[in-house]
Scaffold this active site. Structure first.
Site, PDB file in Angstrom:
ATOM      1  N   HIS A  21       0.831  -1.209   0.000  1.00 60.41           N
ATOM      2  CA  HIS A  21       0.000   0.000   0.000  1.00 60.41           C
ATOM      3  C   HIS A  21       0.866   1.261   0.000  1.00 60.41           C
ATOM      4  CE1 HIS A  21      -4.166  -1.169   0.130  1.00 60.41           C
ATOM      5  NE2 HIS A  21      -3.904  -2.122   0.999  1.00 60.41           N
TER       6      HIS A  21
ATOM      7  N   HIS B 143     -35.610  22.443  37.521  1.00 61.82           N
ATOM      8  CA  HIS B 143     -35.747  21.029  37.193  1.00 61.82           C
ATOM      9  C   HIS B 143     -36.674  20.349  38.200  1.00 61.82           C
ATOM     10  CE1 HIS B 143     -32.252  21.670  34.621  1.00 61.82           C
ATOM     11  NE2 HIS B 143     -32.322  20.416  34.191  1.00 61.82           N
TER      12      HIS B 143
END
Length: 441
Positions: A268, A426
């Site tokens: 490669h 919350h």
């Protein structure tokens, strides 16, 4: 041409083995300041000037005489023409490989799911494909139609609506196999643009190139650097390093086979890594002899020679158990278990991109047509990463539906935790949903 190898020999019994192995494995994809700045400049130009910048960069970097963006667009009919320009054998091979890749990846599809709790609360997960994926394909002679199949088919199996491919055509050189693969894989749009400018176009969009949600596919240092910079604006597959193969062999496989398997990755590029691990010292000698014998017969002999000499190794270990330990330490992209009973050792393999089982299963089969994806984690990242797959082109959304009773019961728990974090809004948001008869509980 004269080629010769001086492949490193390591022994796991050596007190300095760990240090030598770390040095052998070390590799970094480093963009120097000049490359980094050039990529940033290119991205900025594409964001500001769109198609005009793409045309200018394609003229400058690829030597293509493009007058406008229209000259850089390939329609579906051009992809179909490519199918007629390749040989019948090539077309059949592409279609067979594509079919195998598609069948394998169809097994990876994830479906949405839900379940209902006793009080009527429904929880679940919604799986949705990405709207649009971008596929980068290297162009010119160093082009890989197999990568088109491996990147585009999982996206299509996932249900991605549109796959956009970018591929440079240096000096006007068009690779018909790549276009034919794009046709078979179902690529929707093709732009003959490459480099950092193509990545920028996919990430931010231009007048002609649509903005995508994720960019996949290999490229050079400019492409890799650009992918790093646009990550967050879009998803990316990975920043891949050089190709790797690790062969674990008990000494009973034909040494010529093993040598060629090592070559299959070494060819490669010069930075690719090929390593053989075996407890049989005499077998390592035979493989070394096969390397020297076969290397002069290879078309890419000079590249293989530099790879083998620079980053290759033959490693002797105490026994097969230690061979597996070394394999897990390396966490290779490709792991060949070239042994009599690979299934017996498979449970002990913890880190590998792809595992090739037995003497007859060459890594090359996985690159092209076995079915599993050949886009794999490199440079040790198999410790925490997986091959490219359908799941990379799907996203998951959580589903939460609370019944009146369920919201009331969960509200107590959420309230306590929210107030513990001093997040009063919350807490009160959850408390509003607590039923009157539950408030004293």
């Amino acid at each position: 041409m004269t080629v010769s190898t001086a492949i490193a020999r390591l022994n796991a019994a050596d007190p300095d083995f760990a240090r030598h192995l770390d040095h052998l494995l070390s590799w970094e994809s480093v963009s120097d300041d000049a490359v980094n700045q050039r990529v940033l400049d290119i991205i900025k130009a594409v964001r500001e000037r769109g198609d005009a910048a793409l045309v200018e960069f394609t003229q400058r970097f690829d030597g293509v005489d493009a007058k406008s963006i229209d000259d850089l667009i390939l329609g579906r009919e051009r992809l179909e023409l490519a199918l007629t320009r390749i040989t019948e054998a090539q077309r059949e091979a592409l279609e067979k490989a594509a079919n195998r890749v598609r069948l394998y990846h169809e097994r990876q599809k994830q479906d949405s799911w839900q379940y209902t709790e006793a009080d009527g609360t429904v929880l679940g997960q919604k799986v949705t494909p990405l709207d649009r994926a971008g596929l980068y394909v290297p162009g010119g002679k160093a082009s890989y139609p197999s990568s088109v199949l491996m990147n585009a088919i999982p996206a299509k199996v996932a249900g991605v609506t549109e796959v956009v491919m970018v591929v440079p055509t240096p000096r006007g050189e068009v690779n018909e196999l790549v276009l034919a693969a794009a046709c078979i894989a179902g690529v929707d749009r093709v732009f003959t643009v490459g480099g950092a400018q193509a990545v920028a176009a996919l990430a931010y969009g231009t007048e002609s190139v649509p903005q995508v949600d994720k960019i996949v596919g290999p490229g050079n240092i400019y492409v890799a650097t650009a992918k790093r910079h646009v990550f967050g604006q879009v998803g990316i597959d990975m920043i891949a390093g050089p190709s790797e193969i690790l062969v674990v062999c008990d000494g009973q496989t034909d040494p010529d086979w093993i040598a060629m398997d090592l070559f299959s990755q070494a060819e490669h590029d010069e930075d690719a890594q090929a390593i053989l691990v075996s407890p049989d010292a005499a077998f390592l000698d035979r493989v070394a002899a096969s390397i020297d014998k076969l290397l002069p017969t290879m078309e890419r002999a000079e590249i293989i020679e530099k790879s083998i000499n620079g980053r290759g190794a033959l490693i002797q270990v105490r026994d097969m158990q230690q061979a597996i330990e070394v394999a897990n330490r390396i966490a290779p992209e490709h792991l060949e278990l070239s042994v009599a009973d690979p299934q017996a050792w498979l449970p002990q393999i913890r880190h590998a991109g792809a595992i090739f089982m037995g003497r007859h299963t060459s890594e090359a089969l996985g690159d092209y047509c076995a079915g599993p994806n050949h886009v794999l984690p490199t440079s040790g990242t198999a410790r925490f990463s997986s091959p490219l797959g359908v799941y990379d082109f799907q996203k998951r959304s959580s589903i939460i539906f609370c019944s009146e009773q369920g919201a009331s019961e969960l509200g107590h728990t959420a309230s306590v935790l929210a107030r513990g974090e001093s997040l009063t809004a919350h807490a009160r948001s959850a408390e509003y949903r607590i039923l009157t008869q539950d408030k004293g509980n």
